[in-house]
Design a protein around this motif. Structure first.
Motif, mmCIF file in Angstrom:
data_model
loop_
_atom_site.group_PDB
_atom_site.id
_atom_site.type_symbol
_atom_site.label_atom_id
_atom_site.label_comp_id
_atom_site.label_asym_id
_atom_site.label_seq_id
_atom_site.Cartn_x
_atom_site.Cartn_y
_atom_site.Cartn_z
ATOM 1 N N VAL A 33 16.414 66.511 58.533
ATOM 2 C CA VAL A 33 17.688 65.853 60.051
ATOM 3 C C VAL A 33 16.524 65.859 61.199
ATOM 4 C CG1 VAL A 33 19.294 66.184 61.366
ATOM 5 C CG2 VAL A 33 19.232 67.180 59.080
ATOM 6 N N LYS A 88 26.294 63.729 55.724
ATOM 7 C CA LYS A 88 24.929 62.670 56.462
ATOM 8 C C LYS A 88 25.941 61.507 57.838
ATOM 9 C CE LYS A 88 23.901 60.129 52.970
ATOM 10 N NZ LYS A 88 23.162 59.638 52.072
ATOM 11 N N GLY A 92 25.343 62.951 61.670
ATOM 12 C CA GLY A 92 24.668 61.757 62.728
ATOM 13 C C GLY A 92 25.737 61.508 64.035
ATOM 14 N N ARG A 93 26.882 62.389 63.521
ATOM 15 C CA ARG A 93 27.578 62.064 64.531
ATOM 16 C C ARG A 93 27.094 62.740 65.952
ATOM 17 N NH1 ARG A 93 31.710 59.963 61.110
ATOM 18 N NH2 ARG A 93 32.356 61.926 60.554
ATOM 19 N N ASP A 99 18.267 61.365 63.545
ATOM 20 C CA ASP A 99 18.044 61.133 62.347
ATOM 21 C C ASP A 99 18.122 62.147 61.219
ATOM 22 O OD1 ASP A 99 17.848 58.472 60.759
ATOM 23 O OD2 ASP A 99 15.543 58.573 61.483
ATOM 24 N N VAL A 100 18.360 61.348 59.878
ATOM 25 C CA VAL A 100 19.579 62.121 58.962
ATOM 26 C C VAL A 100 18.736 60.778 58.130
ATOM 27 C CG1 VAL A 100 21.407 62.389 57.739
ATOM 28 C CG2 VAL A 100 21.212 62.771 60.085
ATOM 29 N N HIS A 101 17.943 61.442 56.468
ATOM 30 C CA HIS A 101 17.248 60.803 56.018
ATOM 31 C C HIS A 101 17.870 61.956 54.133
ATOM 32 C CE1 HIS A 101 15.148 58.360 58.298
ATOM 33 N NE2 HIS A 101 14.765 59.094 58.585
#
Length: 185
Positions: A33, A88, A92-93, A99-101
């Motif tokens: 993240v 996830k 992201g919110r 960014d979230v991977h």
């Protein structure tokens, strides 16, 4: 058993589905993240997990871009595929999250962890601890007449295996940094 003869958590005689059909399919996922490096961001990310009852198995945080004030949070967690997708989406919110991977689903990744082990012992146990440390490529970072402190870097599985072998030899203390991970390629 309760008066209706229904055991807690079952849904066979209930109007409510209390247990997911995939309840036993927990998967381990590593999430990377990218966040703004500002006060309170880590608390907000961790609050998302604790507020919903999700467990964090490993957590590492460090600034990765000093000029851009960006930090990277690496989180290892477990859950059903639906729970992982929910985590996830909710990450992201959060406003300071860039960014979230999910490194687990994005392809091959490299995971490493640093750990320190204090092993106390004398005689043959001491010699055996040194022999095993050599096999695991562990470095001796401190030594006294009664103990060694080993440094081991590797995958979480390697760290677990080293700990399992050191326990009968006198493992007295252990510290782990948590997983640092990057996708390959």
């Amino acid at each position: 058993m309760n008066a209706l003869n229904i055991t807690k958590g079952t849904s066979s005689k209930s109007a409510y589905n209390l247990r997911s059909g995939h309840a036993d399919l927990d998967e381990r996922h590593t999430l990377a993240v990218l966040v703004a490096n500002e006060p309170g961001v880590l608390a907000r990310v961790i609050g998302l997990f604790s507020g919903r009852g999700y467990n964090i198995e490993s957590l590492t945080v460090a600034e990765v871009d000093h000029e851009g004030h960006t930090s990277r949070i690496t989180i290892v967690t477990s859950g059903t595929p639906q729970i992982i997708e929910q985590i996830k989406a909710q990450l992201g919110r959060i406003i300071p999250v860039y960014d979230v991977h999910d490194l687990t689903v994005e392809g091959p990744s490299v995971e490493r962890e640093l750990s320190l082990f204090k092993v106390s012992g004398k005689g043959e146990k001491r010699v055996e601890a040194l022999r095993l440390a050599d096999v695991f490529r562990a470095n001796v970072v401190d030594s006294t007449l009664d103990s060694f402190t080993f440094e081991v870097v590797g995958s979480p599985e390697k760290i677990d295996a080293f700990a399992d072998l050191m326990r009968p030899l006198g493992l007295s203390e252990m510290a782990r940094t948590g997983v640092a991970a990057l996708s390959r390629g």
